[in-house]
Design a protein around this motif. Structure first.
Motif, PDB file in Angstrom:
ATOM      1  N   HIS A  65       0.838  -1.208   0.000  1.00  0.00           N
ATOM      2  CA  HIS A  65       0.000   0.000   0.000  1.00  0.00           C
ATOM      3  C   HIS A  65       0.874   1.260   0.000  1.00  0.00           C
ATOM      4  CE1 HIS A  65      -3.995   1.931   1.207  1.00  0.00           C
ATOM      5  NE2 HIS A  65      -3.138   2.947   1.154  1.00  0.00           N
ATOM      6  N   HIS A  67       1.145   5.341  -2.233  1.00  0.00           N
ATOM      7  CA  HIS A  67       0.554   6.259  -3.219  1.00  0.00           C
ATOM      8  C   HIS A  67       1.701   6.897  -3.992  1.00  0.00           C
ATOM      9  CE1 HIS A  67      -3.594   6.368  -1.395  1.00  0.00           C
ATOM     10  NE2 HIS A  67      -2.887   5.862  -0.390  1.00  0.00           N
ATOM     11  N   HIS A 218      -9.896   1.919   0.302  1.00  0.00           N
ATOM     12  CA  HIS A 218      -9.621   2.723   1.499  1.00  0.00           C
ATOM     13  C   HIS A 218     -10.913   2.720   2.309  1.00  0.00           C
ATOM     14  CE1 HIS A 218      -6.025   3.985  -0.522  1.00  0.00           C
ATOM     15  NE2 HIS A 218      -5.688   4.800   0.463  1.00  0.00           N
ATOM     16  N   HIS A 250      -6.547   0.286   5.617  1.00  0.00           N
ATOM     17  CA  HIS A 250      -6.663   1.213   6.747  1.00  0.00           C
ATOM     18  C   HIS A 250      -7.623   0.687   7.824  1.00  0.00           C
ATOM     19  CE1 HIS A 250      -4.189   4.314   4.906  1.00  0.00           C
ATOM     20  NE2 HIS A 250      -4.863   4.174   3.794  1.00  0.00           N
ATOM     21  N   ASP A 317       2.193   3.399   2.983  1.00  0.00           N
ATOM     22  CA  ASP A 317       1.134   4.345   2.602  1.00  0.00           C
ATOM     23  C   ASP A 317       1.676   5.593   1.916  1.00  0.00           C
ATOM     24  OD1 ASP A 317      -1.394   5.260   2.224  1.00  0.00           O
ATOM     25  OD2 ASP A 317      -1.829   5.721   4.323  1.00  0.00           O
TER      26      ASP A 317
HETATM   27 FE   FE2 Z   1      -3.715   5.033   1.555  1.00  0.00          FE
END
Ligand code: FE2
Length: 456
Positions: A65, A67, A218, A250, A317
């Protein structure tokens, strides 16, 4: 003749936890492991030989995970002063119009270099598709091809500003699926109403089924104990048969659920087969921001989910973006902080935290068929100058050698501090707690010799 021979490595995840004296040799031809055999007898010739000297052999780290479209944008155009998820989304909405293809490729490419240096060879990245131009998506689809010779990149169509609550949100998600993402996302707790949240999950699951894609949502990333979309997602996973092709990321509201509902929910999650990804660095930082004291940790119920038989993985993340200004794309740090944050500190639990950035993360990505150090598998693995998985997490040991597709793609010297205590000889301090047999050789790290090279 082999292309690569690794001698005298100990296997991580062995019944003894990777601390035994038995060592193995790994034979590599081309991009494939052709044999893993006990280190005895005369080995075959090889173009490149790595003497592991008893270092720990592990499959690569897996990032479940991140971004990549937002990495390295912290402070652009402004800092997230409140430290909330909500201000982070607002900052990113201001940065988004400045995106162009090269900007995304350069930043994401840089962080992928960090991942490889840290031993990560499988990455799942979310990419924001609430952008009418889908600029970042185009850039990351291209980058996925450019890096394919070293690492596998999965892309998730992530509707950061909603599917139902963003203009043309559902259309953009569909378009992203057509353009070749691997996974479909959603963000139900961010939608304007609970009904929109439920509807957004129906849309995401429908897109995934029609395009034969995975799902990674998410889900309930909020400290609101009333946010209960993960039960909806898990039920879709069960009733559609998607099961472990679905991941709930999450799920921080689980940190606020009452015991009776938690019990019921864990049963639903366990029956559904879904994976859960906890992102301890970012959610320790973002959650609890609206609390006085006592201030909640805001993490999902990692230990309890594992006990219920749910597959849980740890992710980084964000790396230097509006949601986390820090970070070096390091899964060992994630496991280390995750162990503290989830109170998983017994030896077996710390070893499980290592699993959550290796095998368990591989399960979440659906890559277990090709993941692992065994004959017939792709030659992707690490050597760690550590005693066992517990030691890796405790001392934050990074890989000394990273092998991808049969080639060494990263190396690192085991770090040692030098102590100059007045009145004593100069000595190295490596923070090892000496439980090994005397004369353990792994502390020195592996040595690498190529044909015609001197040993280095
Ligand atoms: Fe995220």
């Amino acid at each position: 003749m082999l292309d690569l021979l690794v001698r005298s490595a100990r296997v991580a995840g062995a019944a003894d936890g990777g601390s035994g004296a038995e060592t193995v040799d790994v034979h590599v031809r081309g991009e494939t492991i052709v044999a893993v055999v006990p280190s005895s007898g005369e080995p075959p010739d090889a173009a490149e030989v790595v003497d592991a000297r008893g270092c720990l052999l592990s499959p690569p780290f897996v990032e479940p995970h991140v971004h990549l479209d937002t990495v390295l944008t912290a402070g652009e155009p402004r800092w997230n002063d409140s430290g909330t998820l909500w201000e982070g989304i607002a900052c990113w909405a201001e940065r988004k119009p400045m995106l162009d293809h090269e900007d995304v490729v350069a930043r994401a490419g840089e962080v992928l270099r960090w991942y490889v240096a840290n031993g990560v060879l499988h990455v799942r990245s979310h990419v924001d598709v609430t952008d009418p131009g889908l600029v970042a998506l185009g850039a990351l689809v291209e980058l996925r091809e450019r890096v394919r010779d070293v690492l596998d990149l999965q892309l998730v169509a992530f509707p950061q500003e909603g599917i139902c609550s963003f203009p043309r949100g559902a259309e953009l998600l569909e378009e992203a699926a057509r353009r070749g993402v691997d996974v479909v996302g959603a963000i139900p707790h961010y939608e304007d109403t609970r009904e929109d949240g439920v509807r957004s999950l129906e849309i995401a699951v429908d897109v995934a089924r029609r395009h034969d894609l995975l799902v990674d949502v998410h889900c309930d990333e909020i400290d609101d104990e009333q946010s209960r979309f993960v039960e909806v997602l898990a039920t879709h996973a069960m009733r559609t048969g998607l099961r472990d092709r679905v991941t709930a990321s999450h799920t921080t509201a689980m940190g606020s659920y009452n015991p009776a509902y938690s019990y019921k929910l864990r049963r639903t999650l366990s029956r559904s087969g879904v994976n859960v990804v906890c992102n301890p660095l970012v959610n320790l930082h973002l959650q609890g921001r609206f609390d006085g004291y006592p201030k909640r940790r805001g993490l999902t119920q990692v230990k309890e989910l594992l006990d219920a038989g749910v597959n849980v993985a740890f992710g980084h993340d964000d790396v230097m973006d509006p949601w986390n200004p820090l970070g070096t794309a390091d899964p060992v740090l994630v496991a280390h902080v995750g162990a503290h944050a989830t109170q998983m500190m017994s030896p077996a639990e710390v070893a499980q935290c290592f699993q959550m950035v290796t095998d368990r993360a591989a399960r979440a990505l659906g890559i277990t068929g090709s993941y692992g150090v065994r004959a017939g598998s792709p030659a992707n693995f690490l050597l760690l100058a550590a005693q066992d998985a517990f030691d890796v997490v405790r001392r934050l040991v990074r890989p000394s050698v990273v092998v991808s597709r049969g080639r060494i793609v990263a190396e690192r010297d085991p770090a040692a501090a030098r102590l100059r205590w007045p009145g004593r000889d100069v000595e190295d301090v490596d923070f090892v707690r000496d439980r090994d047999a005397a004369g353990a050789t792994w502390r020195a790290g592996p040595s690498v010799r190529s044909e015609g090279d001197r040993e280095r």
